[in-house]
Scaffold this active site. Structure first.
Site, PDB file in Angstrom:
ATOM      1  N   HIS A   1       0.844  -1.198   0.000  1.00  0.00           N
ATOM      2  CA  HIS A   1       0.000   0.000   0.000  1.00  0.00           C
ATOM      3  C   HIS A   1       0.880   1.249   0.000  1.00  0.00           C
ATOM      4  CE1 HIS A   1      -2.673   2.896   2.499  1.00  0.00           C
ATOM      5  NE2 HIS A   1      -3.033   3.001   1.230  1.00  0.00           N
TER       6      HIS A   1
ATOM      7  N   HIS B   1      -1.438   1.471   8.125  1.00  0.00           N
ATOM      8  CA  HIS B   1      -2.853   1.614   7.774  1.00  0.00           C
ATOM      9  C   HIS B   1      -3.641   0.327   7.997  1.00  0.00           C
ATOM     10  CE1 HIS B   1      -0.381   4.477   5.379  1.00  0.00           C
ATOM     11  NE2 HIS B   1      -1.218   5.320   5.934  1.00  0.00           N
TER      12      HIS B   1
END
Lengths: 820, 173
Positions: free
Chosen positions: B103, B122
């Site tokens: 990501h 995250h």
């Protein structure tokens, strides 16, 4: 094995690539992106001078770099008829997402139509009509002529009430100001269509009537308020999964304490601490796990209430806060009405609430303290955020009112660190003529269709088959009615238009329904339709929308629409043109004249005719000005244009004046009346399992594009149903097994996903998925304003099949983050 | 159309006469002399075969930090203790993954309790027993896994990657 792309390098964006402003066209957050395009026979290089980033790409780039893009952010598409490379990557300079991409938005490039790379080959490329027993490609002229002739014939016979319409009302893909105006001008301007509904509910109504009736528009704060507040109250929402970058970029900094400097700078005269959060949800979500990891369990209060009892909790907060004298008396006196009246009517003790809500009295009290206990004599700043758990939950009108009451009582609307807002699904993008003629309550369109009403149905970007309630019965009746028309069409030569129309009209008189589907892909309801009209989506057209803090941006067109697909606004205009022509042919000039004013050539024409003229502050907004404002745009409403920039509005109601005639917000009575919607109590009594339902991180909306994406369909070939392991044991099912969910309203299927944190008897199923439609088991009961209650649904469950081969490679581990 | 067919025919004859490499050279020099230096590049990057460890150094469910294909690309070598798809070694339980979250490139942390790699940035989670499948998270790909080979001496070699590694537009720089 897990799906892998086996892509080990990507073309490099050259320094001279074209750069376009893009806003993610999926969820309401509206993250800023840029689309880079360059000729297919060119490529950049690793030297800083050879690439768009000006960095040495022969070196490993660090975390959060701008100089990297995933394979999902790359594609080859057509631009002005030529193949070009396309990279769509998040923009670090956008204040919404600061460079973050979600698992949905960061796939926009891969989800684009590409013949070269065979992505989204499901897209509709040409108008199609029912001919010789199947859908066949045809010309726009032919398809529109058929639509216009049948629509005019039905209106001549039944009046405009014979025309049923299902249409998006939102922003982003399948919406936007251009397209809501195009369709709105057709159905509310040229005509006064009454039997009309919105994409996710069976009537044309607000999902948050109460807030609006109280004078409080539901998107009233800015995302920065989540960084500034002392406490966040999150009701029936799961923002890590469904408003991801709003949560990651604005909530988390507050919970981590990294927004403290901003708090001190903007609000210097009070104490500040890292934020606390109260989460009201019967289910323990991935959001809660992330909040606990960041803020510490002591700053996260999860209230796992009995499903549908939210109103009681909010009333208890209001009562307790007033008892303590913590309400904002000056604000209440200056800017509101009926506080005392609502307080008396809604009075609920902590003990009563604890009993009904099924959570400890002490926790309800603690929540009220976190919301409103003054901090050293200063008012506590609390932001209230709610979404479908409330909106699509029990007695939603009053529940919505009960929450807005608490926000008003504590002076938390229109101020920094405040707000009482819906979290939102799609972006917004509403600009239409008045729909006052629709009335209130609005027509329950699905029910009328089931009852055999209406002769022609225009559908715009909606798929009732996947996203309505009482879906099982709806589909059965809808198929029957549309099949009657298909059979009639089959019986007449397709080339004899007059005979075709006559046969269709005759079938309609016998109870049939003629259906026209305007969409970007073939839908489930489209299978029943007689005409498909191919629409363009965001990026294939210029498109404007606003996000959850009313931030308006223009997504620039960066690629061609597939085949002959057109923006919805232009399709609406061409339908109007053809209806005008057909009406003149039959000598009804007076009615034909109502269809004038649709001579738009581009989506910009529709924008200038609509938003620019009718929206509040629209006169300050043009494409040229929006282009100059890039991914940050401005926050609506626009109030001026100064120094080359549109001046916006950071927060609504900062002056303490609300959307009522006298400018005072209204408190509202909200008395508890148990499970409100017809049929819910009976369903609960009869069936064992709560079939709570909602979205998941990876899937956008009803998977209309995801259904053609291997990364998503590999993960979820079937919708999941989260179940307590004890329930699984009792049913004799294991992870990945397929089960049937059934009740008196219908049946559907899902894949079992163990959820140790789920309460026994309380399941959670993915909503609106093509391979198992949760709406099949939602009964037809709505509230008095025809807002559905999807959430409180009960059914029984039985095994269908052991885990099929397509799910054996999947993970069924907990999706909740834990500190490693 | 005739012209096209002829070109195909020419190509086919030359292929039969002299082999693929010679053919490309001949056609290129005949048609576009200025590009005669062009030589065919392989379609995929050339992965090195790097020794990561010996089986004897691995303990069940204890992550061993490695890097592949070069020292700027950190990874993890794992002996899971139960056979998995794609696992190598006598117990088919040895796997290796990139530990840069696909990501935003944050370093992943191994959670031995459920054999997952988790991202503190995250909250993305990847299942080491399922080929790095993203359980939940913000990456748009599953976790890059390193292709492994074990030789007779029990030495474990990495020889390929099945997804793009974060932070590089070519897996081999």
């Amino acid at each position: 094995m897990a799906f892998k792309r086996h892509i080990d390098r990507l073309p490099i964006i050259p320094a001279d690539a074209k750069k376009h402003t893009v806003v993610c066209h999926y969820c309401i957050v509206g993250c800023g992106y840029h689309a880079y395009t360059w000729p297919v026979n060119k490529q950049g290089g690793t030297e800083p001078s050879q690439n768009a980033f000006g960095v040495d790409l022969s070196k490993q780039q660090p975390a959060e770099t701008e100089a990297w893009y995933a394979p999902s952010m790359y594609n080859i598409v057509q631009q002005d008829g030529k193949d070009v490379h396309l990279v769509i990557k998040p923009d670090k300079g956008c204040v919404v997402n600061s460079g973050l991409g979600s698992a949905r938005g960061a796939r926009m490039a891969e989800m684009s139509y590409s013949r070269a790379r065979a992505t989204q080959q499901q897209r509709l490329t040409h108008p199609m009509v029912w001919r010789y027993g199947q859908m066949q490609p045809t010309s726009w002229e032919d398809a529109l002529d058929l639509v216009a002739r049948v629509t005019v014939a039905v209106i001549k016979d039944q009046g405009e009430d014979g025309l049923f319409v299902s249409v998006f009302d939102h922003g982003g893909a399948g919406g936007g100001y251009e397209n809501t105006w195009g369709t709105g001008k057709l159905y509310f301007g040229a005509m006064k269509v009454k039997n009309i509904r919105i994409h996710n509910r069976p009537a044309y109504n607000s999902e948050v009537h109460a807030s609006r009736d109280m004078g409080v528009y539901e998107l009233n704060n800015c995302y920065e308020d989540a960084e500034l507040c002392d406490t966040i109250v999150a009701v029936g929402c799961n923002p890590l999964e469904t408003q991801t970058n709003y949560f990651l970029n604005h909530w988390i900094p507050n919970l981590r304490g990294t927004s403290l400097d901003k708090k001190r700078e903007q609000l210097p005269d009070e104490e500040h601490a890292p934020g606390k959060i109260i989460i009201v949800d019967p289910r323990r979500t991935a959001t809660i796990a992330a909040c606990e990891a960041e803020a510490g369990k002591e700053n996260v209060l999860h209230l796992p209430i009995e499903p549908g009892t939210d109103m009681v909790l909010f009333n208890a907060w209001l009562t307790y806060i007033a008892e303590k004298g913590w309400q904002d008396k000056d604000f209440i006196a200056a800017s509101t009405k009926d506080f005392d009246k609502a307080l008396a009517a809604n009075k609920t003790t902590l003990a009563e609430a604890a009993k009904i809500c099924g959570v400890p009295e002490a926790d309800i009290e603690k929540a009220a303290q976190w919301i409103a206990a003054p901090k050293n004599g200063k008012r506590r700043r609390t932001m209230f955020a709610y979404e479908k758990g409330l909106i699509w939950g029990n007695d939603n009108y009053r529940t919505n009112a009960a929450l807005v009451n608490v926000a008003l009582a504590t002076g938390n609307i229109g101020r920094p660190g405040g707000g009482c807002v819906r979290m939102g699904g799609h972006q917004e993008g509403y600009a239409r003529p008045s729909h006052a003629h629709v009335g209130r309550p609005a027509a329950y369109v699905d029910k009328l269709l089931i009852e055999g009403k209406g002769g022609v149905h225009h559908i715009w970007g909606c798929d009732h088959y996947k996203t309505t309630l009482n879906a099982h019965q709806f589909k059965q009746v809808y198929k029957k009615r549309t099949d009657m028309v298909k059979d009639a069409m089959n019986a007449v030569p397709a080339g004899d238009r007059a005979a075709q129309v006559a046969a269709i009209v005759e079938a309609i008189k016998a109870g049939g329904l003629f259906a026209v589907d305007v969409d970007i892909v073939p839908t489930k309801i489209g299978e029943a339709c007689h005409v498909w009209l191919p629409a363009a989506t965001s990026g294939e057209m210029n498109l404007t929308s606003m996000n959850g803090e009313r931030r308006m941006r223009l997504t620039e067109r960066y690629m061609d629409p597939p085949g002959e697909a057109m923006p919805d606004c232009l399709i609406a205009a061409r339908i109007a043109n053809h209806m005008e022509r057909v009406l003149r042919e039959i000598g009804d000039d007076k009615y034909a004249d109502q269809f004038k004013g649709f001579d738009w050539k581009t989506e910009e024409d529709a924008f200038m005719d609509g938003y620019h003229k009718v929206a509040k502050g629209g006169e300050h907004v043009t494409y040229e000005r929006l282009r100059a404002m890039g991914t940050n745009g401005f926050q609506e409403p626009a109030v001026g244009f100064e120094g080359g920039k549109i001046v916006g509005t950071k927060r609504l109601y900062a002056d303490g004046k609300f959307d009522t005639k006298d400018g005072k917000a209204r408190f509202m009575e909200a008395k508890w009346r148990g499970l409100q919607a017809p049929g819910k109590k009976e369903q609960k009594a009869k069936f064992k399992y709560l079939i709570n339902n909602g979205r998941t991180n990876l899937v956008w909306q009803n998977a209309y594009l995801d259904q053609d994406n291997e990364f998503v369909m590999d993960r979820f070939p079937y919708p999941f149903i989260e179940m307590n392991p004890e329930d699984m044991k009792e049913l004799g099912v294991g992870p990945g097994d397929l089960v049937e969910i059934y009740n008196d309203d219908g049946s559907t299927q899902a894949m079992v996903y163990p959820a140790p944190s789920a309460k026994k008897g309380q399941t959670f199923m993915l909503f609106g998925y093509p391979t198992g439609v949760q709406g099949n088991v939602v009964n037809a009961g709505t509230n008095e304003l025809i807002v559905p209650n999807y959430k409180q649904t009960w059914a029984d469950i039985r095994p269908l099949s052991k885990a099929p081969d397509s799910v054996k490679h999947l993970s069924f581990k907990s999706p909740h983050y834990k500190v490693g | 159309m005739k012209g096209c067919n002829k070109l195909v025919d020419v190509g086919r004859r030359q292929f039969l006469r002299g082999g693929a490499v010679a053919t490309v050279g001949a056609v290129a020099s005949a048609v576009v002399p200025s590009t005669s230096k062009a030589k065919p590049l392989p379609a995929r990057v050339q992965y090195p075969s790097n020794r990561l460890a010996n089986i004897s150094e691995l303990e069940v469910n204890e992550p061993l930090h490695i890097s592949y294909p070069d020292e700027d690309s950190p990874g993890v070598l794992l002996k899971l203790g139960t056979p998995v798809d794609g696992g190598v070694g006598p117990d088919r339980d040895i796997v290796a993954f990139s530990t840069l979250c696909p990501h935003k490139g944050f370093p992943l942390v191994y959670v031995a309790e459920d054999k997952t790699l988790s991202c503190p940035g995250h909250y993305s989670l990847f299942d080491c027993e399922k080929g790095g499948l993203q359980i939940m998270g913000q990456a748009t790909q599953n976790l890059p896994q390193f292709a492994l080979r074990v030789d007779d001496k029990g030495d474990i070699y990495a020889e390929g990657v099945d997804e793009l590694i974060y932070g590089r537009l070519s897996n081999v720089l």
